[in-house]
Design a protein around this motif. Structure first.
Motif, PDB file in Angstrom:
ATOM      1  N   MET A  38      67.863  62.180  23.859  1.00  0.00           N
ATOM      2  CA  MET A  38      67.081  63.224  23.199  1.00  0.00           C
ATOM      3  C   MET A  38      66.544  64.229  24.204  1.00  0.00           C
ATOM      4  SD  MET A  38      64.728  61.809  20.203  1.00  0.00           S
ATOM      5  CE  MET A  38      64.257  63.130  19.118  1.00  0.00           C
ATOM      6  N   ILE A  39      66.107  63.738  25.365  1.00  0.00           N
ATOM      7  CA  ILE A  39      65.602  64.657  26.385  1.00  0.00           C
ATOM      8  C   ILE A  39      66.680  65.672  26.716  1.00  0.00           C
ATOM      9  CG2 ILE A  39      64.799  64.890  28.772  1.00  0.00           C
ATOM     10  CD1 ILE A  39      63.641  62.100  28.558  1.00  0.00           C
ATOM     11  N   GLY A  40      67.894  65.165  26.931  1.00  0.00           N
ATOM     12  CA  GLY A  40      69.014  66.045  27.247  1.00  0.00           C
ATOM     13  C   GLY A  40      69.261  67.059  26.147  1.00  0.00           C
ATOM     14  N   GLN A  41      69.102  66.623  24.919  1.00  0.00           N
ATOM     15  CA  GLN A  41      69.392  67.520  23.805  1.00  0.00           C
ATOM     16  C   GLN A  41      68.321  68.583  23.593  1.00  0.00           C
ATOM     17  OE1 GLN A  41      70.060  64.238  21.161  1.00  0.00           O
ATOM     18  NE2 GLN A  41      72.190  64.760  20.880  1.00  0.00           N
ATOM     19  N   VAL A  42      67.054  68.220  23.819  1.00  0.00           N
ATOM     20  CA  VAL A  42      65.993  69.186  23.511  1.00  0.00           C
ATOM     21  C   VAL A  42      65.571  70.032  24.700  1.00  0.00           C
ATOM     22  CG1 VAL A  42      65.046  67.768  21.672  1.00  0.00           C
ATOM     23  CG2 VAL A  42      64.050  67.610  23.958  1.00  0.00           C
ATOM     24  N   ALA A  43      65.912  69.547  25.914  1.00  0.00           N
ATOM     25  CA  ALA A  43      65.355  70.195  27.103  1.00  0.00           C
ATOM     26  C   ALA A  43      65.683  71.683  27.156  1.00  0.00           C
ATOM     27  CB  ALA A  43      65.845  69.491  28.361  1.00  0.00           C
ATOM     28  N   ALA A  44      66.945  72.015  26.891  1.00  0.00           N
ATOM     29  CA  ALA A  44      67.385  73.390  27.121  1.00  0.00           C
ATOM     30  C   ALA A  44      66.930  74.386  26.055  1.00  0.00           C
ATOM     31  CB  ALA A  44      68.900  73.421  27.254  1.00  0.00           C
ATOM     32  N   ILE A 101      61.380  66.519  30.492  1.00  0.00           N
ATOM     33  CA  ILE A 101      61.847  67.594  29.606  1.00  0.00           C
ATOM     34  C   ILE A 101      61.707  68.923  30.341  1.00  0.00           C
ATOM     35  CG2 ILE A 101      61.392  68.846  27.456  1.00  0.00           C
ATOM     36  CD1 ILE A 101      60.440  66.173  26.272  1.00  0.00           C
ATOM     37  N   PHE A 102      60.538  69.103  30.943  1.00  0.00           N
ATOM     38  CA  PHE A 102      60.310  70.332  31.703  1.00  0.00           C
ATOM     39  C   PHE A 102      61.345  70.492  32.819  1.00  0.00           C
ATOM     40  CE2 PHE A 102      58.380  71.492  35.826  1.00  0.00           C
ATOM     41  CZ  PHE A 102      58.432  72.862  35.685  1.00  0.00           C
ATOM     42  N   LYS A 103      61.542  69.454  33.595  1.00  0.00           N
ATOM     43  CA  LYS A 103      62.448  69.544  34.750  1.00  0.00           C
ATOM     44  C   LYS A 103      63.871  69.868  34.347  1.00  0.00           C
ATOM     45  CE  LYS A 103      60.061  67.795  38.394  1.00  0.00           C
ATOM     46  NZ  LYS A 103      60.153  67.886  39.823  1.00  0.00           N
TER      47      LYS A 103
END
Ligand code: ATP
Ligand code: MG
Length: 508
Positions: A163-169, A191-193
């Motif tokens: 999920m982090i990968g999906q929402v980060a950008a 998420i920020f990074k």
């Protein structure tokens, strides 16, 4: 360029000959064109020539890594569904894989049924043209910039990383919830990074730590003289963070009046300093976290419903550690290594018995409690290994005594490519293993029985790996380090041998 016939094309990119061969066999259950490449570079060429529908990509190869290949492939074959095969259950790889637009990832070793069903869903998705624009954009962050340090190979944590990968950008607001100590702050930072704002400011505000009468000024700033004590103008966090990311931690502790202002900042993209009638445009991405039950608070009207919906666009719910006890050995290992690095001392080990106790405990304070406990036990341990006696009595009582050891991290002969993979269960394998003095029937007779006995005495569990390491080491010595020859004698491919050399640290 996608394949034109109706028969789908599946490309396997892996430098392990054995693995490509097994996948070929697994895929014989499907009507497809099977093509293969033994390196990232060769894979890119193959992909260009054949326009595969699905690509199975190994992450760890000599030359170009899977993640690098993934980025090229996404550019050149936007319609291919790429499944990354990771040998290490690391956070980074999972987050990166999803961020760079992989369809999914799978950890080695995998069950043939599982990979087939994953390939089937990839094929279904590839025929679905809607998918064309779905790949997550990858500008902005290089692999090196991605922060590690979040551990977890349980499926619950893998889902979190995905999920982090999906929402980060995207700039979507993310709400991270979970009990105290489950890693909410760590996740927000990840998420920020991984976001497009990674080079912009990141400000974390702990809403519970700032008194109600000051929080507004803290967040939005104030004009000189706007209240007693406001002797100078002050710029608030939202303004300071323009273009960046604000993490509102413990948002469940925020007063209703402040909630109203936050909602406005989010909806209008503007704020007002306390004591000013002027509005200031701000562009911030908001991340929030809480361990409070926000839904119940909305019912009780202590949390604004509209703000709740505005914040809860994406929700990442962190599982408590007791629901993913299989992550305990990995976390312990990680904390011990970090402790060694920080204290510039040798890494302490932990006995299998002590690990078994930790794998049974319920961890009300979650990962934070585990960290503290390891720090404390490492100090208590006199030697280089944490033993049962170094664990606090309360913990021993809580788990109701001590029994047989759990297998160490990475224990599983077939999983030797998966050093970071956690053990499958916390069940103790001892009962299935014959006692060290039980008769051993082997074609080699007495000498082997002796070797076996020594292995059992020296290592207790995990003896296959110790034996394998020794055999590989001796074979290499025997042939003066010639890998081709050694691989031939051992009956494995050179790629496999290289992986083992790496794994067992046998390289010079
Ligand atoms: N998955 C993880 N891998 C490694 N370390 C972790 C993980 N989760 C948490 N930690 C560590 O545990 C500690 C607590 O994590 P964190 O502060 O993010 O928890 P939290 O959910 O914000 O807790 P609280 O609600 O009490 O603020 C930190 O030192 C963090 O580095
Ligand atoms: Mg926190």
């Amino acid at each position: 360029m996608a394949s034109t016939s109706n028969t789908p094309t599946i490309l396997v990119i892996d430098d392990d000959d054995d693995l490509r061969y097994s996948l070929k066999r697994v895929l014989s259950a499907r009507t497809c064109n099977f093509i293969e490449a033994d390196s990232g570079e060769a894979g890119l060429q193959m992909a260009e020539q054949h326009g595969p529908d699905v690509i199975l990509l190994d992450n760890r190869m000599g030359g170009m890594s899977g993640i690098e290949a993934l980025q090229h492939l996404r550019g050149a074959n936007p319609n291919a569904m790429i499944i990354l095969m990771t040998a290490y259950g690391t956070t980074q790889t999972t987050i990166e894989a999803m961020k760079f637009g992989a369809f999914d990832y799978i950890m080695k070793p995998f069950d043939p049924k599982k990979i087939l069903s994953l390939i089937d869903s990839a094929l279904a998705a590839s025929s679905d043209l809607v998918r064309a624009n779905q790949g997550v954009k990858s500008e902005g962050v290089s692999a090196e910039e991605i922060e590690g340090g979040i551990i977890g190979s349980s499926s619950a944590m893998q889902a979190v990383f995905k999920m982090i990968g999906q929402v980060a950008a995207s700039d979507v607001t993310v709400m991270v919830t979970g009990e105290s100590g489950t890693g909410k702050e760590l996740i927000a930072r990840a998420i920020f990074k991984n976001s497009l704002r990674a080079q912009k400011p990141y400000i974390a505000v702990n809403c519970a730590a700032i008194p109600d009468n000051l929080i507004e000024s803290e967040l939005f700033g104030h004009e000189k003289g706007s209240f007693t004590g406001a002797t100078t103008q002050r710029i608030g966090k939202f303004e300071l963070c323009d273009g960046g990311t604000i993490f509102l931690d413990e948002i469940g502790d925020m007063a209703l009046a402040t909630q109203t202002k936050i909602l406005r900042a989010l909806q209008e993209g503007e704020i007002q300093r306390v004591g000013s009638s002027e509005t200031v445009k701000v562009d911030v991405r908001l991340l929030a976290a809480t361990n409070k039950p926000l839904e119940a608070m909305v019912q009780e009207k202590t949390f604004r419903e509209d703000l709740y919906y505005r914040l809860n666009v994406v929700r990442i719910q962190l599982p408590p550690l007791r629901e993913r006890l299989e992550d305990v050995p990995l976390l312990v290992d990680f904390v011990l290594k970090r402790l060694a690095r920080d204290s510039k001392a040798a890494t302490k080990a932990i006995s299998p018995e002590a690990m078994a106790v930790l794998s049974k405990y319920t961890w009300p304070g979650n990962v934070r409690e585990l960290e503290n406990l390891i720090y404390r036990s490492a100090v208590m341990a006199q030697g280089d290994t944490i033993l049962i006696k170094d664990l606090p009595q309360e913990l021993l009582s809580a788990v109701g005594g001590v029994d047989a050891p759990a297998p160490p991290v990475g224990d599983n002969f077939l999983n030797i490519d998966d050093r970071a993979q956690s053990v499958e269960s916390t069940e103790v394998p001892h009962a299935e293993v014959p006692a060290a003095d039980a008769p051993v029937s082997m074609p080699f007779g007495e000498p082997f029985a002796e070797v076996y006995k020594q292995l059992r005495e020296a290592h207790g569990t995990n003896i296959l790996q110790h034996a394998e390491r020794e055999i590989i080491k001796r074979t290499l010595e025997d042939v003066g380090g010639k890998q081709v020859k050694a691989a031939e004698i051992l009956g494995i491919t050179r790629a496999t041998l290289r992986k083992r050399i790496d794994q067992y640290d046998l390289g010079k």
